[in-house]
Structure formats: C-alpha cells, structure tokens
Design an enzyme around this catalytic site. Structure first.
Site, PDB file in Angstrom:
ATOM      1  N   ASN A   9       0.869  -1.180   0.000  1.00 45.46           N
ATOM      2  CA  ASN A   9       0.000   0.000   0.000  1.00 45.46           C
ATOM      3  C   ASN A   9       0.907   1.233   0.000  1.00 45.46           C
ATOM      4  O   ASN A   9       1.423   1.619   1.043  1.00 45.46           O
ATOM      5  CB  ASN A   9      -0.899  -0.031   1.245  1.00 45.46           C
ATOM      6  CG  ASN A   9      -1.777   1.204   1.359  1.00 45.46           C
ATOM      7  OD1 ASN A   9      -1.863   1.995   0.416  1.00 45.46           O
ATOM      8  ND2 ASN A   9      -2.434   1.370   2.495  1.00 45.46           N
ATOM      9  N   TRP A  10       1.069   1.798  -1.178  1.00 46.12           N
ATOM     10  CA  TRP A  10       1.987   2.943  -1.317  1.00 46.12           C
ATOM     11  C   TRP A  10       1.382   4.234  -0.750  1.00 46.12           C
ATOM     12  O   TRP A  10       2.084   5.238  -0.630  1.00 46.12           O
ATOM     13  CB  TRP A  10       2.353   3.162  -2.782  1.00 46.12           C
ATOM     14  CG  TRP A  10       3.365   2.197  -3.316  1.00 46.12           C
ATOM     15  CD1 TRP A  10       3.972   1.185  -2.631  1.00 46.12           C
ATOM     16  CD2 TRP A  10       3.921   2.158  -4.635  1.00 46.12           C
ATOM     17  NE1 TRP A  10       4.856   0.524  -3.445  1.00 46.12           N
ATOM     18  CE2 TRP A  10       4.838   1.103  -4.681  1.00 46.12           C
ATOM     19  CE3 TRP A  10       3.711   2.918  -5.802  1.00 46.12           C
ATOM     20  CZ2 TRP A  10       5.562   0.784  -5.836  1.00 46.12           C
ATOM     21  CZ3 TRP A  10       4.422   2.600  -6.950  1.00 46.12           C
ATOM     22  CH2 TRP A  10       5.346   1.536  -6.966  1.00 46.12           C
ATOM     23  N   LYS A  11       0.089   4.212  -0.475  1.00 47.15           N
ATOM     24  CA  LYS A  11      -0.606   5.430  -0.002  1.00 47.15           C
ATOM     25  C   LYS A  11      -0.312   6.596  -0.964  1.00 47.15           C
ATOM     26  O   LYS A  11      -0.247   6.369  -2.169  1.00 47.15           O
ATOM     27  CB  LYS A  11      -0.211   5.733   1.449  1.00 47.15           C
ATOM     28  CG  LYS A  11      -0.371   4.501   2.345  1.00 47.15           C
ATOM     29  CD  LYS A  11      -0.291   4.784   3.816  1.00 47.15           C
ATOM     30  CE  LYS A  11      -0.446   3.466   4.574  1.00 47.15           C
ATOM     31  NZ  LYS A  11      -0.535   3.633   6.019  1.00 47.15           N
ATOM     32  N   HIS A  93      -9.934   1.476   4.124  1.00 45.03           N
ATOM     33  CA  HIS A  93      -8.712   1.692   4.893  1.00 45.03           C
ATOM     34  C   HIS A  93      -9.010   2.675   6.032  1.00 45.03           C
ATOM     35  O   HIS A  93      -9.770   3.625   5.841  1.00 45.03           O
ATOM     36  CB  HIS A  93      -7.589   2.222   3.992  1.00 45.03           C
ATOM     37  CG  HIS A  93      -6.256   2.198   4.687  1.00 45.03           C
ATOM     38  ND1 HIS A  93      -5.892   3.151   5.591  1.00 45.03           N
ATOM     39  CD2 HIS A  93      -5.239   1.310   4.634  1.00 45.03           C
ATOM     40  CE1 HIS A  93      -4.689   2.846   6.075  1.00 45.03           C
ATOM     41  NE2 HIS A  93      -4.269   1.730   5.507  1.00 45.03           N
ATOM     42  N   GLU A  95      -7.436   5.060   7.220  1.00 44.39           N
ATOM     43  CA  GLU A  95      -7.153   6.481   6.946  1.00 44.39           C
ATOM     44  C   GLU A  95      -8.324   7.124   6.212  1.00 44.39           C
ATOM     45  O   GLU A  95      -8.635   8.303   6.423  1.00 44.39           O
ATOM     46  CB  GLU A  95      -5.836   6.602   6.149  1.00 44.39           C
ATOM     47  CG  GLU A  95      -4.629   6.331   7.053  1.00 44.39           C
ATOM     48  CD  GLU A  95      -3.426   5.732   6.359  1.00 44.39           C
ATOM     49  OE1 GLU A  95      -3.349   5.759   5.116  1.00 44.39           O
ATOM     50  OE2 GLU A  95      -2.548   5.209   7.069  1.00 44.39           O
ATOM     51  N   GLU A 161      -6.145  -4.754  10.278  1.00 44.81           N
ATOM     52  CA  GLU A 161      -5.169  -3.697  10.545  1.00 44.81           C
ATOM     53  C   GLU A 161      -5.584  -2.908  11.783  1.00 44.81           C
ATOM     54  O   GLU A 161      -6.366  -1.950  11.675  1.00 44.81           O
ATOM     55  CB  GLU A 161      -5.111  -2.725   9.361  1.00 44.81           C
ATOM     56  CG  GLU A 161      -4.600  -3.318   8.081  1.00 44.81           C
ATOM     57  CD  GLU A 161      -3.972  -2.252   7.197  1.00 44.81           C
ATOM     58  OE1 GLU A 161      -2.831  -2.442   6.790  1.00 44.81           O
ATOM     59  OE2 GLU A 161      -4.614  -1.225   6.937  1.00 44.81           O
ATOM     60  N   GLY A 167       1.716   2.400  10.922  1.00 40.16           N
ATOM     61  CA  GLY A 167       2.705   3.472  10.821  1.00 40.16           C
ATOM     62  C   GLY A 167       3.333   3.883  12.144  1.00 40.16           C
ATOM     63  O   GLY A 167       3.951   4.943  12.232  1.00 40.16           O
ATOM     64  N   SER A 207       2.629  -1.804  10.566  1.00 39.19           N
ATOM     65  CA  SER A 207       4.053  -1.825  10.924  1.00 39.19           C
ATOM     66  C   SER A 207       4.733  -3.161  10.614  1.00 39.19           C
ATOM     67  O   SER A 207       5.576  -3.636  11.379  1.00 39.19           O
ATOM     68  CB  SER A 207       4.252  -1.453  12.390  1.00 39.19           C
ATOM     69  OG  SER A 207       3.829  -0.118  12.610  1.00 39.19           O
ATOM     70  N   GLY A 228       2.562  -1.101   4.349  1.00 35.90           N
ATOM     71  CA  GLY A 228       2.577   0.319   3.999  1.00 35.90           C
ATOM     72  C   GLY A 228       4.005   0.819   3.852  1.00 35.90           C
ATOM     73  O   GLY A 228       4.661   0.605   2.836  1.00 35.90           O
ATOM     74  N   GLY A 229       4.507   1.470   4.898  1.00 35.36           N
ATOM     75  CA  GLY A 229       5.820   2.109   4.874  1.00 35.36           C
ATOM     76  C   GLY A 229       6.933   1.256   4.272  1.00 35.36           C
ATOM     77  O   GLY A 229       7.696   1.740   3.422  1.00 35.36           O
TER      78      GLY A 229
HETATM   79  P1  PGA Z   1       2.243   0.518   7.694  1.00 35.40           P
HETATM   80  O1  PGA Z   1       0.829   0.735   6.966  1.00 35.40           O
HETATM   81  O2  PGA Z   1       2.816  -0.786   7.177  1.00 35.40           O
HETATM   82  O3  PGA Z   1       3.074   1.705   7.318  1.00 35.40           O
HETATM   83  O4  PGA Z   1       1.965   0.435   9.162  1.00 35.40           O
HETATM   84  C1  PGA Z   1      -0.039  -0.327   6.734  1.00 35.40           C
HETATM   85  C2  PGA Z   1      -1.310   0.158   6.104  1.00 35.40           C
HETATM   86  O5  PGA Z   1      -1.775   1.268   6.426  1.00 35.40           O
HETATM   87  O6  PGA Z   1      -1.891  -0.518   5.255  1.00 35.40           O
END
Ligand code: PGA
Length: 246
Positions: A9-11, A93, A95, A161, A167, A207, A228-229
C-alpha cells in the site's frame, strides 16, 4: 492454502511517476523469485496505467467510488481502475474512514460496485487504541458484507489492521493477530458458512517489516500481509518477500 498474498500500500507516495516506476521495477525483480507469494502493488491511481505497461506485477487501487459514473468531481470509478490495469482495490482503509468520513455503509456500496467491475476488494478492518477488537471488527464486517451473496463474499480479501499498529512501529503481537483472525473467521462462519470462513484470505497489516513479517505467516497463520511504509523501501520489501519463502 494457495500462495501468500503480499500487498503493498503505497498510499500517497512516491512523489513522481519516475520514482514510482523505478520502485516498481526494483520490486518486480525481487518478487520474481518469490515462488510462494503473489505480490500486488496498490499505487496511486494516476500511475497504474504506466505501471501496467511496465508489467510483471499485479496492481491494485487504494479506493474507488460507489457509483459507476457521473457528477462526482475528483473521484475514480472501479471500471477506471480496471481500465488502468488494476485487479484489486483496497477499500475501507482506516485512513479513509478517519480523514474522509467513510462509513461501513459507504464501504459496503463500494464493495458491491468493485465486485461488479470484477475488482477484488481488500477490505480493511481494525480497532483503534482502547477499543474492543471484537466489537469493532464484527460491526465492520457485518456492515461491509451486508447484502452480499456467497459468490460475492468469496471474492473479498480481509485485512486486519489495528489502527494503533499502522505506521507506528508498534506492530500487533502474532498471538493477538491469530486471535483476531480466528474471530474474523467466526464472524464469517456466522454470516455465511464455515467453508467460506476457512477459505477467505485474511492479511495482517500494521508496521510490518522484515523482522516481523514471517511471524505473521508462521505463528499467526495469516494468508498474507498488507505493507505500507516498508513497501516504499525496496530492500526492506525484498527482505519481507524472501522471509516468507523460508
Ligand atoms: P504501515 O501501513 O505498514 O506503514 O503500518 C499499513 C497500512 O496502512 O496498510
């Protein structure tokens, strides 16, 4: 059990098409050797077509609208994602739930539209710090799956999640992740059947890095990961892919 599913997930990253293509090419090389995993890159929608042209990895969007077309300025439809090369779409998601006010009802509509366009929804569920996992996840699942027949439900991939783990570097312990996944399978059994509950893919996200990735597969028995990250750092992402192969 099929292959593990590793979803990047590159966001809202990276900053340019050039960087996106570079990262994609590097990840592609690493993913090629991953015999027991399928890797999906969920890139910002503006680059999907370019990445599809480059080819070699499956693609996904990070959101779509619940209507097929119309006066929705700034929005992207499920069919547009498909046309740009996506096979998957992340929906619900945290966010988007938090910053863009997405409700379980909206997510349910988006799932229905995505399925009609033949996209595979990756449905995110998870509790905030201090919330009861069971209560939140049960409500989110009941809302997201409302009105879906078994043939639609079986196309959905669930990503657990916990919001406090996203994050933050504070990843969920594998034992607790296993309990959450078992709970999710229990809810799906109640909504549909044990057969579907056992088959449905459940990913962990929050994470994930190269030192904890394998624990989610081996100890928590997850079907894959939503990263993500760490999916923006090719070396780290490569290590994650390779750690699942052992
Ligand atoms: P993260 O994000 O790996 O940076 O914690 C995961 C996500 O939001 O899908």
């Amino acid at each position: 059990m099929g292959k593990y599913l590793i979803v990047a997930n590159w966001k809202m990253n990276p900053k340019s098409a050039k960087e996106a293509l570079q990262l994609f090419d590097l990840l592609k090389k690493e993913a090629r050797n991953a015999k027991n995993s399928n890797v999906v890159i969920c890139s910002p929608a503006v680059w999907l077509a370019k990445l599809a042209q480059s080819g070699g990895l499956k693609l996904g969007g990070q959101n779509c609208h619940w209507e097929v077309s119309g006066a929705y300025t700034g929005e992207i439809s499920a069919a547009m994602l498909v046309d740009s090369g996506a096979e998957y779409v992340i929906l619900g998601h945290s966010e988007r739930r938090q910053y863009l006010g997405e409700t379980d009802e909206i997510i349910n509509l988006k799932i229905k539209t995505a399925l009609k366009a033949k996209l595979k929804p990756i449905l995110c569920v998870g509790e905030k710090e201090g919330e009861e996992m069971n209560q939140v996840v049960e409500r989110q699942l009941a809302g997201a799956f409302a009105g879906l027949g078994v043939n639609q439900a079986k196309e959905i991939i669930i990503a657990y999640e916990p919001i406090w783990a996203i994050g933050t570097g504070n990843n969920c312990l594998p034992d607790n992740t296993l309990s959450a996944a078992l709970f999710i399978r229990r809810v799906i059994t109640q909504l549909y059947s044990r057969f579907l509950a056992e088959k449905i893919y459940i990913l962990y996200g929050g994470s994930v890095n190269s030192s904890n990735a394998a624990d989610y597969i081996k100890k928590a028995r997850m079907d894959g990961l939503l990263v993500g990250g760490a999916s923006l750092e090719e070396k780290e992402f490569a290590k994650i892919i390779h750690s699942l192969a052992k």
